[in-house]
Write a protein that holds these residues in place. Structure first.
Motif, PDB file in Angstrom:
ATOM      1  N   LEU A  73       0.815  -1.224   0.000  1.00  0.00           N
ATOM      2  CA  LEU A  73       0.000   0.000   0.000  1.00  0.00           C
ATOM      3  C   LEU A  73       0.843   1.266   0.000  1.00  0.00           C
ATOM      4  CD1 LEU A  73      -2.885  -0.987   2.447  1.00  0.00           C
ATOM      5  CD2 LEU A  73      -3.090  -0.507   0.003  1.00  0.00           C
ATOM      6  N   ASN A  74       2.178   1.112  -0.089  1.00  0.00           N
ATOM      7  CA  ASN A  74       3.068   2.272  -0.116  1.00  0.00           C
ATOM      8  C   ASN A  74       2.901   3.130   1.142  1.00  0.00           C
ATOM      9  OD1 ASN A  74       5.049   4.003  -1.178  1.00  0.00           O
ATOM     10  ND2 ASN A  74       3.493   5.352  -2.071  1.00  0.00           N
ATOM     11  N   VAL A  75       2.867   2.477   2.287  1.00  0.00           N
ATOM     12  CA  VAL A  75       2.780   3.173   3.571  1.00  0.00           C
ATOM     13  C   VAL A  75       4.122   3.050   4.273  1.00  0.00           C
ATOM     14  CG1 VAL A  75       1.746   3.131   5.879  1.00  0.00           C
ATOM     15  CG2 VAL A  75       0.305   2.896   3.850  1.00  0.00           C
ATOM     16  N   ASN A  76       4.696   4.174   4.674  1.00  0.00           N
ATOM     17  CA  ASN A  76       5.979   4.200   5.368  1.00  0.00           C
ATOM     18  C   ASN A  76       5.745   3.988   6.854  1.00  0.00           C
ATOM     19  OD1 ASN A  76       8.496   4.728   6.451  1.00  0.00           O
ATOM     20  ND2 ASN A  76       8.922   6.414   5.035  1.00  0.00           N
ATOM     21  N   THR A  77       6.155   2.853   7.358  1.00  0.00           N
ATOM     22  CA  THR A  77       5.889   2.514   8.757  1.00  0.00           C
ATOM     23  C   THR A  77       6.725   3.322   9.733  1.00  0.00           C
ATOM     24  OG1 THR A  77       7.495   0.708   8.609  1.00  0.00           O
ATOM     25  CG2 THR A  77       5.184   0.166   8.188  1.00  0.00           C
ATOM     26  N   SER A  78       7.733   4.041   9.249  1.00  0.00           N
ATOM     27  CA  SER A  78       8.570   4.833  10.151  1.00  0.00           C
ATOM     28  C   SER A  78       7.962   6.201  10.444  1.00  0.00           C
ATOM     29  CB  SER A  78       9.973   5.009   9.560  1.00  0.00           C
ATOM     30  OG  SER A  78       9.918   5.765   8.355  1.00  0.00           O
ATOM     31  N   GLU A  79       6.939   6.564   9.688  1.00  0.00           N
ATOM     32  CA  GLU A  79       6.295   7.855   9.922  1.00  0.00           C
ATOM     33  C   GLU A  79       5.367   7.779  11.130  1.00  0.00           C
ATOM     34  OE1 GLU A  79       4.298   8.885   6.353  1.00  0.00           O
ATOM     35  OE2 GLU A  79       6.134   9.432   5.269  1.00  0.00           O
ATOM     36  N   ALA A  80       5.109   8.932  11.741  1.00  0.00           N
ATOM     37  CA  ALA A  80       4.192   8.996  12.870  1.00  0.00           C
ATOM     38  C   ALA A  80       2.797   8.611  12.410  1.00  0.00           C
ATOM     39  CB  ALA A  80       4.175  10.405  13.450  1.00  0.00           C
ATOM     40  N   PRO A  81       1.997   8.011  13.292  1.00  0.00           N
ATOM     41  CA  PRO A  81       0.633   7.630  12.910  1.00  0.00           C
ATOM     42  C   PRO A  81      -0.213   8.853  12.611  1.00  0.00           C
ATOM     43  CG  PRO A  81       0.948   7.403  15.281  1.00  0.00           C
ATOM     44  CD  PRO A  81       2.295   7.679  14.690  1.00  0.00           C
ATOM     45  N   PRO A  82      -1.258   8.703  11.817  1.00  0.00           N
ATOM     46  CA  PRO A  82      -2.119   9.849  11.487  1.00  0.00           C
ATOM     47  C   PRO A  82      -2.744  10.450  12.737  1.00  0.00           C
ATOM     48  CG  PRO A  82      -2.615   7.949  10.098  1.00  0.00           C
ATOM     49  CD  PRO A  82      -1.708   7.469  11.177  1.00  0.00           C
ATOM     50  N   VAL A  83      -2.973  11.764  12.675  1.00  0.00           N
ATOM     51  CA  VAL A  83      -3.652  12.454  13.772  1.00  0.00           C
ATOM     52  C   VAL A  83      -4.897  13.118  13.228  1.00  0.00           C
ATOM     53  CG1 VAL A  83      -1.526  12.846  15.056  1.00  0.00           C
ATOM     54  CG2 VAL A  83      -2.316  14.580  13.426  1.00  0.00           C
ATOM     55  N   SER A  84      -5.830  13.433  14.111  1.00  0.00           N
ATOM     56  CA  SER A  84      -7.060  14.094  13.686  1.00  0.00           C
ATOM     57  C   SER A  84      -6.774  15.521  13.283  1.00  0.00           C
ATOM     58  CB  SER A  84      -8.087  14.076  14.825  1.00  0.00           C
ATOM     59  OG  SER A  84      -7.648  14.901  15.883  1.00  0.00           O
ATOM     60  N   ARG A  85      -7.721  16.132  12.597  1.00  0.00           N
ATOM     61  CA  ARG A  85      -7.552  17.518  12.193  1.00  0.00           C
ATOM     62  C   ARG A  85      -7.441  18.439  13.404  1.00  0.00           C
ATOM     63  NH1 ARG A  85     -12.377  18.689   8.274  1.00  0.00           N
ATOM     64  NH2 ARG A  85     -13.411  17.199   9.652  1.00  0.00           N
ATOM     65  N   SER A  86      -8.184  18.138  14.473  1.00  0.00           N
ATOM     66  CA  SER A  86      -8.104  18.980  15.668  1.00  0.00           C
ATOM     67  C   SER A  86      -6.744  18.841  16.335  1.00  0.00           C
ATOM     68  CB  SER A  86      -9.225  18.611  16.644  1.00  0.00           C
ATOM     69  OG  SER A  86      -9.174  17.240  16.975  1.00  0.00           O
ATOM     70  N   GLN A  87      -6.161  17.645  16.325  1.00  0.00           N
ATOM     71  CA  GLN A  87      -4.820  17.469  16.860  1.00  0.00           C
ATOM     72  C   GLN A  87      -3.805  18.244  16.048  1.00  0.00           C
ATOM     73  OE1 GLN A  87      -4.835  13.005  17.186  1.00  0.00           O
ATOM     74  NE2 GLN A  87      -3.338  13.467  18.770  1.00  0.00           N
ATOM     75  N   ALA A  88      -3.969  18.196  14.736  1.00  0.00           N
ATOM     76  CA  ALA A  88      -3.029  18.889  13.865  1.00  0.00           C
ATOM     77  C   ALA A  88      -3.075  20.394  14.100  1.00  0.00           C
ATOM     78  CB  ALA A  88      -3.337  18.580  12.408  1.00  0.00           C
ATOM     79  N   LEU A  89      -4.261  20.915  14.389  1.00  0.00           N
ATOM     80  CA  LEU A  89      -4.412  22.346  14.619  1.00  0.00           C
ATOM     81  C   LEU A  89      -3.961  22.747  16.018  1.00  0.00           C
ATOM     82  CD1 LEU A  89      -7.899  22.914  12.966  1.00  0.00           C
ATOM     83  CD2 LEU A  89      -5.690  23.708  12.107  1.00  0.00           C
ATOM     84  N   CYS A  90      -4.112  21.850  16.981  1.00  0.00           N
ATOM     85  CA  CYS A  90      -3.821  22.170  18.374  1.00  0.00           C
ATOM     86  C   CYS A  90      -2.929  21.107  19.008  1.00  0.00           C
ATOM     87  CB  CYS A  90      -5.109  22.293  19.178  1.00  0.00           C
ATOM     88  SG  CYS A  90      -6.314  23.409  18.470  1.00  0.00           S
ATOM     89  N   PRO A  91      -1.704  20.939  18.519  1.00  0.00           N
ATOM     90  CA  PRO A  91      -0.860  19.886  19.064  1.00  0.00           C
ATOM     91  C   PRO A  91      -0.261  20.276  20.411  1.00  0.00           C
ATOM     92  CG  PRO A  91       0.347  21.131  17.429  1.00  0.00           C
ATOM     93  CD  PRO A  91      -1.038  21.702  17.459  1.00  0.00           C
TER      94      PRO A  91
END
Length: 431
Positions: A73-91
């Motif tokens: 699926l061309n997913v890089n396992t070394s990257e951080a897991p996905p976050v929600s849009r609210s997390q991205a805006l308010c980390p």
């Protein structure tokens, strides 16, 4: 020539019923070594991984799937897991500062963000109902506490993917796919894999309407017609349609197969192939049961009832081989006109592999064929072409290709198509 069941055709194939335990262990050990060799190549040998996923036995273990599924699926396992849009805006700590006695460890963040998504999501109640009904998808004998924890994770994955991709619309059955990834690879990796799958292979199922899903189902009868005109005509006379295969398609058979081993074996196959491969597999199931169908009363209720009850003892390896065979003999590009004759051509849902190179950049597997068919043929011209197409050529093809290729040349052709279908950048994974 029909795909009739043959005497002694077992459900697990030669991997479980071979010439002896020693032979089985030798074959298994050789395949494991080949998979690890492909994984350790620089760059990763994606073609070899696809062959291993398609060929008899698939990827063998969940441990191997954890390594190979991300590559497919061309997913890089070394990257951080996905976050929600609210997390991205308010980390960070500020996001949680208004919670009394709040800590910022990962577990606290997960609990709060999960609650936040549930409060905001318009799909939460439906997802909750579907997940609560999914008890049989978990291993029998699993402690209630463990299962309930996994169900909570299942809800969180679904809501997170939907939150990050507002263009996607939840459908009942989506949770059957997500739970398979959760049980195999765990929550963190499942979130990344499901998100990629949802924006590509499953994208058309997640439209606001079912138009594209219906169009994918419209490939079923042309495939059957190519192999067995008699069965095709019988089903048309019965007016059974294709709705019996809907749950097969939109859950990748996860909803209808009881044995989890069979589910993950099919996922190995589908992840390595074109997005339309599940409809080819649905066709070979119907073709395998041809005599049962022809022995039915020729009416919608009888045929629908028979086909909607999928047998659990299918010869999966044989059917996987035959589905790959049919894909090579009758690729989507050859069947598209017949499928389009049953539905407006611009509502199409998938393209050939080469088309996906463009479609994937737009996150929509259906876009290219929409553009391709606009103006290609007038409706009356398409209908005339379908009604007058000769039947003789199919038998020449079948005689030349054969329907019992044990994933030899056919598997290589499917893999080659898969590589052409994937965007070029996917061939240079993780340099």
């Amino acid at each position: 020539m029909a795909l009739r069941p043959s005497k002694g055709d077992g459900s697990a194939g030669r991997w479980d019923r071979g010439a002896g335990k020693a032979d089985f262990n030798a074959k298994r050990k050789k395949k494991v070594a080949e998979i690890h060799q492909a994984l350790n190549s620089d760059p990763i040998d994606l073609a070899a991984l696809r062959r291993m996923a398609i060929s008899e036995g698939g990827l063998l273990t969940d441990e191997i799937r954890c390594q190979v599924w991300p590559k497919l699926l061309n997913v890089n396992t070394s990257e951080a897991p996905p976050v929600s849009r609210s997390q991205a805006l308010c980390p960070g700590k500020a996001f949680f500062s208004h919670i009394p006695n709040c800590t910022t460890d990962a577990k606290m963040k997960k609990v709060y963000v999960g609650k936040d998504l549930r409060d905001m999501s318009k799909d939460y109640q439906q997802v909750l109902l579907d997940v609560r009904r999914s008890l049989r998808r978990f291993p029998p004998g699993m402690p209630d506490e463990q299962r309930e924890g996994l169900q909570e994770e299942l809800i969180d994955i679904i809501l997170l993917v939907l939150d990050r991709n507002p263009q996607l619309h939840y459908y009942q059955g989506y949770h059957d796919i997500v739970v398979t990834f959760l049980l195999v690879v765990g929550e963190r990796l499942a979130t990344s894999l499901v998100e990629k799958l949802s924006t590509h292979h499953l994208r058309d199922f997640m439209d606001p309407t079912m138009d594209n899903t219906k169009h994918i189902l419209n490939y079923l009868m042309p495939i059957i017609d190519q192999v067995s005109p008699e069965l095709h005509d019988f089903m048309q006379s019965a007016e059974v349609g294709t709705i019996f295969a809907l749950s097969w398609l939109i859950t990748w058979f996860g909803h209808v197969l009881m044995d989890f081993r069979h589910v993950v074996r099919l996922y190995d196959f589908f992840l390595a192939c074109h997005p339309l491969m599940p409809i080819y597999f649905a066709a070979v199931i119907v073709l395998y049961r041809e005599q049962e169908v022809l022995d039915c009363d020729c009416d919608m209720a009888s045929v629908h009832h028979l086909l909607s009850q999928i047998p659990q003892d299918l010869p999966y390896e044989t059917l996987i081989s035959r589905a790959g065979d049919l894909f090579v003999q009758f690729p989507p590009s050859e069947l598209a006109r017949e499928a389009a004759a049953q539905q407006e051509a611009e509502r199409t849902a998938a393209s050939t592999f080469k088309d996906f190179e463009l479609a994937s950049t737009q996150q929509r597997p259906d876009m290219v064929l929409r553009q391709r068919f606009r103006g290609l043929l007038r409706p009356e011209a398409r209908t005339k072409d379908v009604l007058t197409k000769p039947r003789t050529n199919r038998f020449v093809k079948l005689a030349v290709m054969g329907l019992t290729v044990a994933l030899g040349a056919a598997a290589l052709a499917v893999v080659k198509s898969a590589l052409e279908w994937a965007p070029k950048f996917q061939l240079q994974l993780f340099p």
